[in-house]
Every structure is written in C-alpha cells, then in structure tokens.
Motif scaffolding. Structure first.
Motif, short mmCIF file in Angstrom:
data_model
loop_
_atom_site.label_atom_id
_atom_site.label_comp_id
_atom_site.label_asym_id
_atom_site.label_seq_id
_atom_site.Cartn_x
_atom_site.Cartn_y
_atom_site.Cartn_z
N GLY A 23 -12.23 5.94 8.88
CA GLY A 23 -10.85 5.53 8.60
C GLY A 23 -10.60 4.04 8.68
N HIS A 24 -11.64 3.25 8.98
CA HIS A 24 -11.53 1.79 9.04
C HIS A 24 -10.46 1.35 10.06
CE1 HIS A 24 -14.33 1.54 5.75
NE2 HIS A 24 -13.54 2.25 4.96
N THR A 43 -2.13 10.73 11.72
CA THR A 43 -2.89 9.77 10.92
C THR A 43 -4.31 10.27 10.67
OG1 THR A 43 -1.61 7.96 11.89
CG2 THR A 43 -3.68 7.38 10.81
N MET A 44 -4.93 10.86 11.70
CA MET A 44 -6.29 11.37 11.55
C MET A 44 -6.31 12.71 10.80
SD MET A 44 -7.50 8.79 12.86
CE MET A 44 -9.21 9.21 12.56
N ILE A 61 -8.82 2.81 13.87
CA ILE A 61 -8.95 2.07 15.13
C ILE A 61 -7.57 1.86 15.77
CG2 ILE A 61 -9.65 -0.14 16.15
CD1 ILE A 61 -11.80 -0.31 13.96
N ILE A 62 -6.58 1.51 14.94
CA ILE A 62 -5.22 1.33 15.46
C ILE A 62 -4.68 2.65 16.00
CG2 ILE A 62 -2.84 0.79 14.80
CD1 ILE A 62 -3.99 -1.21 12.77
N LEU A 122 4.19 4.24 12.40
CA LEU A 122 4.69 4.60 11.08
C LEU A 122 4.04 3.75 9.99
CD1 LEU A 122 8.48 5.03 11.97
CD2 LEU A 122 6.88 6.84 11.35
N VAL A 123 3.92 2.45 10.25
CA VAL A 123 3.25 1.57 9.29
C VAL A 123 1.78 1.95 9.15
CG1 VAL A 123 2.56 -0.82 8.83
CG2 VAL A 123 4.86 -0.33 9.70
N ASN A 124 1.14 2.26 10.26
CA ASN A 124 -0.27 2.63 10.23
C ASN A 124 -0.50 3.93 9.46
OD1 ASN A 124 -3.00 2.02 11.19
ND2 ASN A 124 -2.80 3.89 12.40
N LEU A 125 0.42 4.88 9.60
CA LEU A 125 0.33 6.13 8.84
C LEU A 125 0.42 5.86 7.35
CD1 LEU A 125 0.23 9.25 9.04
CD2 LEU A 125 2.73 9.22 9.13
#
Length: 355
Positions: free
Chosen positions: A209-210, A182-183, A214-215, A339-342
């Motif tokens: 990344g807002h 994600t990062m 954080i997640i 997966l949702v966060n990505l």
C-alpha cells in the motif's frame, strides 16, 4: 474443530464421534476449543504483565521481578494466586447485578475477539467472511462493561473514569475504523484468512500500500493504544486524579478480570496490526513459502510481541495527556488525516500503483 495438522487432533476428533451422537460430539469439541482459548487467554495475560514489568524496569534501569522463580517468571502466577485468595469487597450501595456483571462483559468480549485471528494457516478457531466487521462489533461491546462498572459502583471516581472511557472509545474508534478500512479497501475483503493469503503472493500490505499503508499503520497504533486505555491515554485510570478509575470499587478476581482484559486487549490490537500490515504468520524471509521448519504460529507471536513492545515503549516514554489534548489529537489531527489517507489509498488502487 480447529484444523491443527496434528495426528492427535484427528485421533481425538474420530474418538469423540465414535462414542457420542453427532450433536453431543460437536458440543464436546466446542468445549475443548473453548478450554484451549481460555488457556491461551490466561497464559498470555499473565506473561504480558510480566513483560510489562520487565520492559518498565529496562527503561528505568532496574531489575524488575527477579525473585519468584528463575528470572521472576513465576511472579505473575504468584500475584494471580494472591488475587484468587483475596476477599471480594464492595460498598453497601452498589447495584449488585450490574456490579457483578460488568467484569464478564470485558473478559468475554476479549476472549471472543481472540477466536477469529489466524495464528497459523491451520490454527484459527472461527474463520468468517466478515472477520473485520466482527472485531469492530465485539470491541464496541467491551466498553459497555467499563460503563456499567463505573455506574454500578456508586463511586464518583468510578463514574468519572467510566465516562472518560466512553468518550475516549467513541472518539478513537473512528480512527481505528478508518485506518482498518484503508487496508480493507486495499485487500477488497473482510475475511482475515483471505487478507493473509493476499500477502502470501504480494508481500506485506504495509509494503503493497506504499505511503498510505504506512500512515494507516501509524494512526492505527496511536488510536489502538488509546482504545486500550493505556498511557499516555490512560485518563480512564488516572491514579493521581481518580484512584483506580472505573474499577476503584473492585477487588480480588473481579479486579483481576479488568486488569487482565487490558493486557489481552493490547494483544488483540497487536494481532490486528500484524494481520493487516505484516503478513500474520507468514515468514519475513520468504513470504511465498516461508521457513518450513519454523512453526507459523511462532512467527505470528514474534510479530505480535514486537508490536506490544512498541505499545509499552509509548507508555514509558510519553507523559499522560490532558482531556483537551486527547480530544484535540483525535478530532483535529487523526480523523482529518485518516479521511485524506483513505482518499489517497483509493486513488492509489484506482491507478494500480500497488506492488
């Protein structure tokens, strides 16, 4: 050689090349760098053990080690000397080659991972353009040492602990990888030094990344704690069930290698978090320039120690999970959330909502 901005380093470099052929001089410098990292490895491991004891005492309203040296500072050194002097014992039916090889798998992989971190702008032993991928690969090898130790010990408790470690690592490696991915999606690079440079101009990635960042950090901390086999994810060494888990049959320095590697792996997880989310060696009071009189490496270590304290806080706060709870947390909650966060991070980048 490491590009440390000290005249003494350049003097040593020039002197070595003046008295040796180029190949011999390069090998000598590699050996010196290895010695520096071994010293860092040993000191960090010893004093993280002391920090663990002090933090545990603080949480339990005790004093902790306070007799050997001022404030107990030499307690872990005394413990290390004790382990060095202890006899190496084992049972008669071990696989001797694998039994002796296993501790080195764990210790060498931890040492290799430490080499790629940018401790400051000039202090980085091994800066490659696939640094994140390198960390993935090395961390995946480390668990082989645990599996080999459990298998070769000819002890049912060791084997059960090793199997649990493999299960836990395979499961939580997914969440660690996806949170890091994600990062990487946010930065567009796998090179650790470039990730730090991006934060020099734009601020810490956890702010750029807002909410998705954080997640990702929260998931990384949970999964990273599980990767290091620390409570509340310490089923690998569950004392009430398995004695000492995969290293039940180890003693002396071989046991010390496993013990030390756990704390170094905690340092590695904290270092990854600091580089990816909190600007590595950049000052929190001026991301662009920082405080010039304060060594950059000190900022890095302060941030790492804060993350390590958080991981120790986990240990002395939460009870150990059952095996079914461990797997439920990963496969039913962390992995889908990751997966949702990505996907959300990809949308944030596509809409250019980053800072």
């Amino acid at each position: 050689m490491m590009n440390i901005p000290l005249n003494i380093t350049k003097t040593i470099h020039d002197w070595i090349f003046s008295i040796m052929p180029e190949m011999a001089a390069n090998i000598t410098e590699w050996v010196l760098i290895a010695i520096v990292y071994l010293a860092l490895f040993a000191v960090a491991g010893l004093y993280l053990v002391l920090l663990e004891r002090k933090v545990a005492a603080w949480f339990q309203l005790r004093l902790g080690p306070n007799r050997v040296g001022p404030w107990g500072l030499f307690q872990t050194m005394a413990d290390a000397l004790k382990l060095v002097s202890k006899e190496l014992t084992s049972n008669d039916r071990i696989d001797k080659f694998l039994y002796n090889l296993a501790p080195y798998f764990v210790i060498v992989t931890s040492l290799m991972a430490m080499a790629v971190f940018p401790y400051s702008k000039q202090f980085q032993g091994f800066d490659i353009n696939i640094g994140i991928f390198f960390l993935f690969a090395i961390s995946s090898i480390g668990v082989i040492g645990i599996l080999v130790a459990g298998w070769s010990s000819n002890n049912k408790f060791s084997l059960i602990g090793a199997m649990r470690s493999g299960l836990q690592t395979i499961s939580y490696e997914l969440s660690v990888g996806l949170s890091i991915l994600t990062m990487v999606l946010l930065t567009g690079t796998l090179q650790l030094s470039e990730i730090v440079e991006i934060q020099r101009t734009g601020g810490w990635l956890i702010l750029q990344g807002h909410i998705p960042a954080i997640i990702a950090f929260m998931i990384f901390m949970i999964a990273g704690t599980a990767e290091t086999n620390r409570a509340p994810f310490d089923l690998v060494e569950a004392e009430s069930e398995l004695g000492a888990g995969f290293h039940t049959e180890y003693s002396g320095m071989k046991f010390a290698y496993f013990f030390l590697a756990e704390f170094i792996n905690m340092f590695i997880i904290a270092s990854i978090a600091v580089v990816l989310f909190f600007g590595a060696w950049l000052s929190p009071f001026g991301i662009t320039e920082g405080i010039t009189w304060f060594p950059e490496v000190i900022w890095f270590l302060i941030k790492v120690l804060i993350i390590i304290f958080l991981m120790m806080w986990f240990r002395w706060t939460f009870p150990r999970l059952r095996v079914d709870q461990l797997l439920t947390l990963e496969w039913k909650y962390l992995l889908p959330l990751n997966l949702v966060n990505l996907l959300i991070m990809a949308i944030v980048i596509w809409l250019n909502w980053t800072i």
